[in-house]
Design an enzyme around this catalytic site. Structure first.
Site, PDB file in Angstrom:
ATOM      1  N   ASP A 123       9.991  -6.940  -4.126  1.00  0.00           N
ATOM      2  CA  ASP A 123       9.049  -7.521  -3.157  1.00  0.00           C
ATOM      3  C   ASP A 123       9.315  -9.022  -3.084  1.00  0.00           C
ATOM      4  OD1 ASP A 123       6.078  -6.344  -2.002  1.00  0.00           O
ATOM      5  OD2 ASP A 123       6.388  -8.526  -1.979  1.00  0.00           O
ATOM      6  N   CYS A 133      -2.606  -0.109  11.262  1.00  0.00           N
ATOM      7  CA  CYS A 133      -1.863   1.045  11.799  1.00  0.00           C
ATOM      8  C   CYS A 133      -2.375   1.401  13.195  1.00  0.00           C
ATOM      9  CB  CYS A 133      -1.998   2.235  10.850  1.00  0.00           C
ATOM     10  SG  CYS A 133      -1.042   2.023   9.332  1.00  0.00           S
ATOM     11  N   THR A 175      15.618   2.756  13.996  1.00  0.00           N
ATOM     12  CA  THR A 175      16.523   3.231  12.937  1.00  0.00           C
ATOM     13  C   THR A 175      17.978   2.997  13.369  1.00  0.00           C
ATOM     14  OG1 THR A 175      14.844   4.892  12.493  1.00  0.00           O
ATOM     15  CG2 THR A 175      16.927   5.166  11.352  1.00  0.00           C
ATOM     16  N   TYR A 190       0.825  -1.220   0.000  1.00  0.00           N
ATOM     17  CA  TYR A 190       0.000   0.000   0.000  1.00  0.00           C
ATOM     18  C   TYR A 190       0.856   1.266   0.000  1.00  0.00           C
ATOM     19  CZ  TYR A 190      -4.444  -2.407   0.773  1.00  0.00           C
ATOM     20  OH  TYR A 190      -5.574  -3.185   0.621  1.00  0.00           O
ATOM     21  N   ARG A 207     -14.799  24.039  22.657  1.00  0.00           N
ATOM     22  CA  ARG A 207     -13.498  23.357  22.751  1.00  0.00           C
ATOM     23  C   ARG A 207     -13.641  21.855  22.930  1.00  0.00           C
ATOM     24  NH1 ARG A 207     -13.449  28.179  24.533  1.00  0.00           N
ATOM     25  NH2 ARG A 207     -14.463  27.601  26.482  1.00  0.00           N
ATOM     26  N   THR A 209       5.352  -4.151   9.546  1.00  0.00           N
ATOM     27  CA  THR A 209       5.877  -4.210  10.919  1.00  0.00           C
ATOM     28  C   THR A 209       4.687  -4.524  11.838  1.00  0.00           C
ATOM     29  OG1 THR A 209       5.704  -1.795  10.848  1.00  0.00           O
ATOM     30  CG2 THR A 209       7.918  -2.720  10.733  1.00  0.00           C
ATOM     31  N   ARG A 257       2.025   9.013   6.602  1.00  0.00           N
ATOM     32  CA  ARG A 257       0.769   9.356   7.275  1.00  0.00           C
ATOM     33  C   ARG A 257      -0.332   9.563   6.236  1.00  0.00           C
ATOM     34  NH1 ARG A 257       3.246  15.104   9.218  1.00  0.00           N
ATOM     35  NH2 ARG A 257       3.367  14.136  11.259  1.00  0.00           N
ATOM     36  N   VAL A 258      -0.294   8.743   5.186  1.00  0.00           N
ATOM     37  CA  VAL A 258      -1.269   8.917   4.105  1.00  0.00           C
ATOM     38  C   VAL A 258      -2.605   8.243   4.431  1.00  0.00           C
ATOM     39  CG1 VAL A 258       0.304   9.199   2.173  1.00  0.00           C
ATOM     40  CG2 VAL A 258      -0.208   6.909   2.990  1.00  0.00           C
ATOM     41  N   LYS A 269       5.252   9.281  14.746  1.00  0.00           N
ATOM     42  CA  LYS A 269       4.279   8.426  14.042  1.00  0.00           C
ATOM     43  C   LYS A 269       3.424   7.644  15.041  1.00  0.00           C
ATOM     44  CE  LYS A 269       2.212   5.925  11.000  1.00  0.00           C
ATOM     45  NZ  LYS A 269       1.146   6.487  10.191  1.00  0.00           N
ATOM     46  N   PHE A 288     -12.185  -2.260   7.092  1.00  0.00           N
ATOM     47  CA  PHE A 288     -11.803  -1.848   8.440  1.00  0.00           C
ATOM     48  C   PHE A 288     -12.209  -0.415   8.741  1.00  0.00           C
ATOM     49  CE2 PHE A 288      -7.879  -0.051   6.605  1.00  0.00           C
ATOM     50  CZ  PHE A 288      -7.627   1.032   7.429  1.00  0.00           C
TER      51      PHE A 288
HETATM   52  N1  NAD Z   1      -0.982   1.252   4.526  1.00  0.00           N
HETATM   53  C1  NAD Z   1      -0.991   2.412   5.172  1.00  0.00           C
HETATM   54  O1  NAD Z   1      -1.915   3.198   5.049  1.00  0.00           O
HETATM   55  C2  NAD Z   1       0.197   2.796   6.046  1.00  0.00           C
HETATM   56  C3  NAD Z   1       0.242   4.097   6.544  1.00  0.00           C
HETATM   57  C4  NAD Z   1       1.316   4.475   7.317  1.00  0.00           C
HETATM   58  C5  NAD Z   1       2.328   3.568   7.610  1.00  0.00           C
HETATM   59  N2  NAD Z   1       2.255   2.303   7.125  1.00  0.00           N
HETATM   60  C6  NAD Z   1       3.355   1.387   7.456  1.00  0.00           C
HETATM   61  O2  NAD Z   1       4.111   1.125   6.277  1.00  0.00           O
HETATM   62  C7  NAD Z   1       4.618  -0.207   6.328  1.00  0.00           C
HETATM   63  C8  NAD Z   1       4.171  -0.959   5.093  1.00  0.00           C
HETATM   64  O3  NAD Z   1       2.767  -0.976   5.092  1.00  0.00           O
HETATM   65  P1  NAD Z   1       1.914  -1.413   3.816  1.00  0.00           P
HETATM   66  O4  NAD Z   1       0.508  -1.054   4.131  1.00  0.00           O
HETATM   67  O5  NAD Z   1       2.533  -0.887   2.562  1.00  0.00           O
HETATM   68  O6  NAD Z   1       2.106  -2.993   3.892  1.00  0.00           O
HETATM   69  P2  NAD Z   1       1.654  -4.072   2.795  1.00  0.00           P
HETATM   70  O7  NAD Z   1       1.428  -5.318   3.537  1.00  0.00           O
HETATM   71  O8  NAD Z   1       0.588  -3.500   1.936  1.00  0.00           O
HETATM   72  O9  NAD Z   1       2.953  -4.208   1.872  1.00  0.00           O
HETATM   73  C9  NAD Z   1       4.171  -4.678   2.322  1.00  0.00           C
HETATM   74  C10 NAD Z   1       4.848  -5.404   1.163  1.00  0.00           C
HETATM   75  O10 NAD Z   1       6.136  -5.781   1.607  1.00  0.00           O
HETATM   76  C11 NAD Z   1       6.428  -7.080   1.100  1.00  0.00           C
HETATM   77  N3  NAD Z   1       7.480  -7.636   1.972  1.00  0.00           N
HETATM   78  C12 NAD Z   1       7.366  -8.229   3.182  1.00  0.00           C
HETATM   79  N4  NAD Z   1       8.571  -8.506   3.678  1.00  0.00           N
HETATM   80  C13 NAD Z   1       9.481  -8.112   2.755  1.00  0.00           C
HETATM   81  C14 NAD Z   1      10.892  -8.114   2.702  1.00  0.00           C
HETATM   82  N5  NAD Z   1      11.617  -8.579   3.705  1.00  0.00           N
HETATM   83  N6  NAD Z   1      11.475  -7.604   1.616  1.00  0.00           N
HETATM   84  C15 NAD Z   1      10.747  -7.125   0.573  1.00  0.00           C
HETATM   85  N7  NAD Z   1       9.411  -7.075   0.571  1.00  0.00           N
HETATM   86  C16 NAD Z   1       8.777  -7.541   1.662  1.00  0.00           C
HETATM   87  C17 NAD Z   1       5.109  -7.810   1.148  1.00  0.00           C
HETATM   88  O11 NAD Z   1       5.102  -8.897   0.255  1.00  0.00           O
HETATM   89  C18 NAD Z   1       4.139  -6.693   0.755  1.00  0.00           C
HETATM   90  O12 NAD Z   1       3.907  -6.660  -0.647  1.00  0.00           O
HETATM   91  C19 NAD Z   1       4.127  -0.819   7.643  1.00  0.00           C
HETATM   92  O13 NAD Z   1       5.093  -0.617   8.632  1.00  0.00           O
HETATM   93  C20 NAD Z   1       2.914   0.026   7.958  1.00  0.00           C
HETATM   94  O14 NAD Z   1       2.627   0.058   9.333  1.00  0.00           O
HETATM   95  C21 NAD Z   1       1.220   1.897   6.333  1.00  0.00           C
END
Ligand code: NAD
Length: 430
Positions: free
Chosen positions: A32, A267, A125, A12, A253, A84, A161-162, A213, A331
């Site tokens: 990926d 999230c 990090t 995503y 308020r 994560t 934060r999208v 975050k 969700f």
């Molecule tokens: N989706 C949101 O709206 C959103 C918003 C803010 C933060 N986040 C954070 O961003 C991160 C990713 O979220 P997302 O929604 O994109 O997850 P997602 O599950 O949609 O995508 C993650 C992708 O990573 C791949 N993957 C898993 N392990 C891997 C590895 N070791 N190497 C390469 N690819 C790997 C998976 O196959 C999957 O396609 C998470 O930490 C999430 O909490 C997501």
């Protein structure tokens, strides 16, 4: 600078980021671990997860500016956007991140930038730097104790934060909090985000950016928990919670959110646990909010069961002669994402419990998850309105915009439970 960019994790977050960077003329290597997904991206077979994303990805692939693979490629900058999640004991699961770091470590060259976008606990990090250091003792990594040391590799954390359904706009327009391990790392990361971000790029320390975050999502969770707790209190006191909140929000308020069937997605329902895991003694309110929101689907299930039982009594029939329709599975409103969805949990329990016909409306999906498809039928909204019992679980636009007066008077004769308060309020005006 940053002519070639590697994106690790094309979900995503990673996929729209890759497409936007390719659109800006960068050479983007998307990696990926899911080979099937990589194949689908290459063939332009992108599900409609985000408005305009499929077209943008297709055009990036056709232009040759987005190459995808299950192997990471060398680049000037690496963006890590892998899951994560939390473990069953509610501790953070950083295994995907550690794996991603191991994929890129052999490819790193002097001058590279490594960016973590995955949501992570405070200090992660720094851990990424340690993991990389172990894999690549030949390179100089940022030194927090001596930030003036010139590092071969810059490392920074920049959370996302999208809003799903608005991602392509928000990726460009939102302000970004950019936490460098050192000021030089932060500067390099700001230069990177300037490629496509029109919002402010605010440089800070990595640990502050990580906590920022988690704080944003915990703030949302605590506020939703307050509304959800009010809904339980009002039910016990036989008060209309929607009217109560409407009245209270007239205070200049006070701005109480709306109760719902619970909090889902990966999230808001997950990130506060990262704080709790690190500061268990201090994070009392944050933990409690998680518990309140996690309990809400159980409460909705009990209310829905009572509504179905009342319908059986009113009709004086057998339970299997009553049809039930649940509205919404995602969700949250107006997305197709079923991950950690409270509505899905509620529907899963109710469909096993109810003996009669079980209908579901989810306007954003074409097929039900396979286990649910055995017990329930995906139908359109108007078919669902014929059911004896209606359970409204997600405030999708389709349901919010429902203003058919004739149908409303029909509905008022049915047994309904509205977990989102969108019909309850409209009902009163008919
Ligand atoms: N989706 C949101 O709206 C959103 C918003 C803010 C933060 N986040 C954070 O961003 C991160 C990713 O979220 P997302 O929604 O994109 O997850 P997602 O599950 O949609 O995508 C993650 C992708 O990573 C791949 N993957 C898993 N392990 C891997 C590895 N070791 N190497 C390469 N690819 C790997 C998976 O196959 C999957 O396609 C998470 O930490 C999430 O909490 C997501």
């Amino acid at each position: 600078m940053f002519k070639q960019i590697s994106i690790i994790g094309l979900g995503y977050i990673g996929l729209p980021t890759a497409a936007i960077l390719a659109q800006q003329g960068k050479m983007v290597y998307g990696m990926d671990i899911n080979a099937h997904w990589i194949e689908r991206i290459q063939q332009g077979d992108i599900p409609n997860i985000e408005p305009d994303l499929a077209e943008m990805v297709k055009s990036a692939v056709q232009s040759g500016r987005l190459l995808t693979s299950t192997q990471a490629q060398p680049a000037d900058a690496f963006v890590i956007a892998v899951p994560t999640p939390i473990n069953t004991d509610l501790s953070p699961d950083l295994s995907y991140l550690e794996q991603a770091v191991k994929y890129i470590a052999p490819l790193l060259q002097v001058g590279n930038l490594v960016l973590v976008e995955s949501t992570v606990p405070v200090g992660t990090t720094e851990k990424v730097a340690e993991w990389l250091k172990m894999e690549r003792p030949d390179l100089v990594f940022p030194d927090l104790l001596n930030p003036q040391t010139v590092a071969d590799i810059h490392i920074a954390y920049c959370p996302e934060r999208v809003l799903p359904s608005q991602m392509l706009r928000e990726l460009v327009q939102n302000d970004r909090i950019i936490g460098g391990l050192t000021p030089a790392c932060a500067k390099s990361a700001v230069d990177f985000y300037r490629i496509f971000v029109q919002g402010q790029c605010i440089a800070t320390q990595a640990r502050l950016a990580e906590m920022c975050k988690l704080t944003e999502n915990s703030f949302r969770d605590v506020n939703i928990a307050f509304a959800n707790e009010l809904s339980l209190i009002c039910d016990q006191l036989d008060l209309d919670v929607w009217e109560l909140i409407r009245l209270a929000n007239h205070h200049p308020r006070v701005n109480i959110l709306q109760p719902s069937a619970g909090v889902g997605g990966h999230c808001i329902a997950v990130d506060p646990w990262f704080i709790v895991a690190q500061s268990p003694a201090q994070a009392k309110l944050i933990r409690c909010a998680r518990e309140v929101n996690d309990h809400k689907p159980e409460w909705v299930i009990e209310k829905a069961k009572s509504t179905i039982a009342e319908a059986i009594m009113a009709k004086n029939c057998r339970p299997d002669e009553i049809s039930v329709a649940c509205l919404g599975l995602a969700f949250k409103p107006d997305v197709d994402d079923l991950r950690e969805s409270p509505a899905l949990k509620i529907v899963s329990t109710l469909s096993q419990w109810h003996q009669g016909e079980f209908l579901l409306v989810e306007p954003h999906i074409q097929h039900l998850p396979s286990d649910l498809a055995k017990r329930a039928k995906l139908v359109d909204f108007h078919t669902a309105l014929q059911a004896d019992v209606l359970i409204l679980l997600v405030g999708h636009k389709l349901f919010r915009d429902f203003t058919d007066t004739a149908a409303f008077s029909l509905l008022s004769q049915k047994s309904c439970f509205d977990a989102c308060g969108i019909w309850t309020t409209k009902w009163q005006s008919h």
